[in-house]
Design an enzyme around this catalytic site. Sequence first.
Site, PDB file in Angstrom:
ATOM      1  N   LYS A 273      46.344  31.569  36.732  1.00 26.54           N
ATOM      2  CA  LYS A 273      46.821  31.978  38.057  1.00 26.54           C
ATOM      3  C   LYS A 273      46.568  30.834  39.041  1.00 26.54           C
ATOM      4  CE  LYS A 273      45.578  35.085  41.921  1.00 26.54           C
ATOM      5  NZ  LYS A 273      44.809  36.276  42.369  1.00 26.54           N
ATOM      6  N   ASP A 278      45.750  32.815  49.222  1.00 29.41           N
ATOM      7  CA  ASP A 278      46.058  34.246  49.149  1.00 29.41           C
ATOM      8  C   ASP A 278      45.674  34.934  50.458  1.00 29.41           C
ATOM      9  OD1 ASP A 278      46.537  36.836  48.425  1.00 29.41           O
ATOM     10  OD2 ASP A 278      44.884  36.992  46.973  1.00 29.41           O
ATOM     11  N   LYS A 285      44.733  40.505  54.101  1.00 29.20           N
ATOM     12  CA  LYS A 285      43.280  40.588  53.907  1.00 29.20           C
ATOM     13  C   LYS A 285      42.558  40.567  55.252  1.00 29.20           C
ATOM     14  CE  LYS A 285      42.880  38.215  49.445  1.00 29.20           C
ATOM     15  NZ  LYS A 285      42.314  39.368  48.714  1.00 29.20           N
ATOM     16  N   ASP A 355      48.760  42.329  47.940  1.00 27.61           N
ATOM     17  CA  ASP A 355      47.539  41.553  47.668  1.00 27.61           C
ATOM     18  C   ASP A 355      47.179  41.576  46.171  1.00 27.61           C
ATOM     19  OD1 ASP A 355      45.405  39.968  48.248  1.00 27.61           O
ATOM     20  OD2 ASP A 355      44.154  41.551  49.105  1.00 27.61           O
ATOM     21  N   ARG A 359      48.601  39.310  39.339  1.00 25.38           N
ATOM     22  CA  ARG A 359      49.169  39.968  38.150  1.00 25.38           C
ATOM     23  C   ARG A 359      50.692  39.849  38.120  1.00 25.38           C
ATOM     24  NH1 ARG A 359      46.324  45.577  39.755  1.00 25.38           N
ATOM     25  NH2 ARG A 359      44.929  44.083  40.751  1.00 25.38           N
TER      26      ARG A 359
HETATM   27  N1  BES Z   1      42.547  36.747  44.769  1.00 22.25           N
HETATM   28  C1  BES Z   1      42.176  38.110  44.900  1.00 22.25           C
HETATM   29  C2  BES Z   1      40.902  38.455  44.142  1.00 22.25           C
HETATM   30  C3  BES Z   1      39.627  37.797  44.592  1.00 22.25           C
HETATM   31  C4  BES Z   1      38.755  38.480  45.421  1.00 22.25           C
HETATM   32  C5  BES Z   1      39.274  36.545  44.151  1.00 22.25           C
HETATM   33  C6  BES Z   1      37.570  37.885  45.805  1.00 22.25           C
HETATM   34  C7  BES Z   1      38.087  35.948  44.542  1.00 22.25           C
HETATM   35  C8  BES Z   1      37.236  36.622  45.367  1.00 22.25           C
HETATM   36  C9  BES Z   1      43.297  39.012  44.381  1.00 22.25           C
HETATM   37  O1  BES Z   1      44.580  38.524  44.538  1.00 22.25           O
HETATM   38  C10 BES Z   1      43.214  40.291  45.141  1.00 22.25           C
HETATM   39  O2  BES Z   1      43.436  40.256  46.318  1.00 22.25           O
HETATM   40  N2  BES Z   1      42.916  41.376  44.461  1.00 22.25           N
HETATM   41  C11 BES Z   1      42.796  42.650  45.078  1.00 22.25           C
HETATM   42  C12 BES Z   1      43.455  43.667  44.187  1.00 22.25           C
HETATM   43  C13 BES Z   1      43.641  45.003  44.853  1.00 22.25           C
HETATM   44  C14 BES Z   1      44.655  44.903  45.960  1.00 22.25           C
HETATM   45  C15 BES Z   1      44.079  45.997  43.816  1.00 22.25           C
HETATM   46  C16 BES Z   1      41.314  42.951  45.252  1.00 22.25           C
HETATM   47  O3  BES Z   1      40.520  42.625  44.377  1.00 22.25           O
HETATM   48  O4  BES Z   1      40.968  43.497  46.298  1.00 22.25           O
HETATM   49 ZN    ZN Z   2      44.757  36.474  44.647  1.00 23.21          ZN
HETATM   50 MN    MN Z   3      45.392  39.016  46.443  1.00 23.59          MN
END
Ligand code: BES
Ligand code: ZN
Ligand code: MN
Length: 503
Positions: A273, A278, A285, A355, A359
């Site tokens: 990835k 992001d 976020k 967010d 995936r």
């Molecule tokens: N890049 C983030 C995950 C992440 C969080 C990486 C903290 C490093 C540190 C990912 O794209 C994300 O935002 N995931 C969400 C998924 C949710 C929306 C189901 C998450 O983990 O909150």
């Molecule tokens: Zn991410």
């Molecule tokens: Mn994300």
Amino acid sequence: MAYKVLNSVLVKDAANLASLSTDMLVLVINKNTKNDSSFKELNKKSKNYISKTVQSHLDEPGSIVLLPKVDGINAKNILLVKGLDTDTPTHKWLSLFQSIAHKGNQSKCKDISIMPGTITPKDKDELWLIEMVSKTIESNVYIFSETKNKTSKKPSVKKLTILTSGLTGSKLTKAKQAAKVGYAIGEGVNTAKYLGDLPANHCTPRIIEKKVKAMTKDFPKLKVKSFNEQQMEKMGMGSFLSVSRGSEEPARMMVIEYKGGKSSDKPIALVGKGVTFDTGGVSIKPSPAMDEMKWDMCGAATVFGVMSTLARLNADVNVVGVMGCAENMCSSKATKPGDVVTSMSGQTIEILNTDAEGRLILADCLTYVGKYKPSYVIDMATLTGAVVIALGRHASGVMANDQYLADKIIESGEESGDRAWQLPLWDEHQSCTKTKYADLANIGGGREAGTIHAAAFLSKFTNDYKWAHIDIAATASYSTPVKAGTGRPVPLISQLLLSKKLK
Ligand code: BES
Ligand code: ZN
Ligand code: MN
């Protein structure tokens, strides 16, 4: 462009230590040391000053004393280190080598000469120790300074010498090979650290593309293909492209091929990835610590790092690496919650949360890589915040549709000190991907088992091969004590591929 810090790593016999010309001589003292002839001779030249200091100043295993120039000995500094015991856990060995690297830079040494001794953790051998010294010193003399101007600091340490006692013939050859492997893995780690540490405005998908292409100058054995948005559109990658839609920065998918094995051997595929930033997209976020989302491309950086390590070593394996790079922004063109897109696999996806973008990128990359008929596929992604909660910072999370592959990943984590731990991926976890408006939804399961539910989504795209997913959101970078990339899981993946466990 190579990303190594050291110019050379040598293995030498520890004869005539007193006349060795070095900025920092590191002596790891353990129960075998007093009988070591090179040490005895050195101690004699110091008129027993070294052995007396060891007695008076080194207590706990891992403790360190830095001595300035000692009469009768050529080295500019001597670092005395109380060695660890055979039952000291691996991570403590690695942190010891890490602090030696830092001491070298802090003391502005141009080189380090280290006599690591012959005591090792109980299930490891001297070759392991040499590989770890070389890898850990290379990857910890690294300092990120690219975006500093007036306050930029460069690593002073440029050379490492590993001193062995009594190794000759084929044993010495093996020791030299171990040092070379460690050095190349350390270089891969630094490649991944550097790309991760670069701010997002200095590391867009197009900038990564340039760096990947530039790498083929150093390593002509790496063949790079890069796909732009039009080409991805043609391949039907509607899932991947939904992520970059809101950004001015176009997405790129890079494919790096390395053929070091028999041409009849199927490749192992790595998929990373590469979200260069992001924001969360429209499902934006919260602002605290959002800067940390520049490390959301560490899966792709790992692919880059590992491919360079394989090429540096001329490894006899076939590997194809895919880097899915995009920036996740919000704008009037951005994907909206509830939008439905069609993935390359033909499955439609309702994007309920923009967010959960990693995936969406991986889904199409995983479908794409199927065309290589890979023997195994491993994806690496900073995919979920939930893995930080589940496992903490010390282990990456592994989920797989093939237990042998999961076992080998975990074993390689133990071997390299870059650990991973398995979470289940059961049929019961699949229910979360159901929705009324598409074949799949990109989120589900509410607050429960977020890491596993992300893997369950990915598993809908990996039916044709043996696959493991490694969630590196907790391990690829630290947020305390200082925000920094770690270069993980380059050591784990390099170990796995070089050990040929997957043949
Ligand atoms: N890049 C983030 C995950 C992440 C969080 C990486 C903290 C490093 C540190 C990912 O794209 C994300 O935002 N995931 C969400 C998924 C949710 C929306 C189901 C998450 O983990 O909150
Ligand atoms: Zn991410
Ligand atoms: Mn994300």
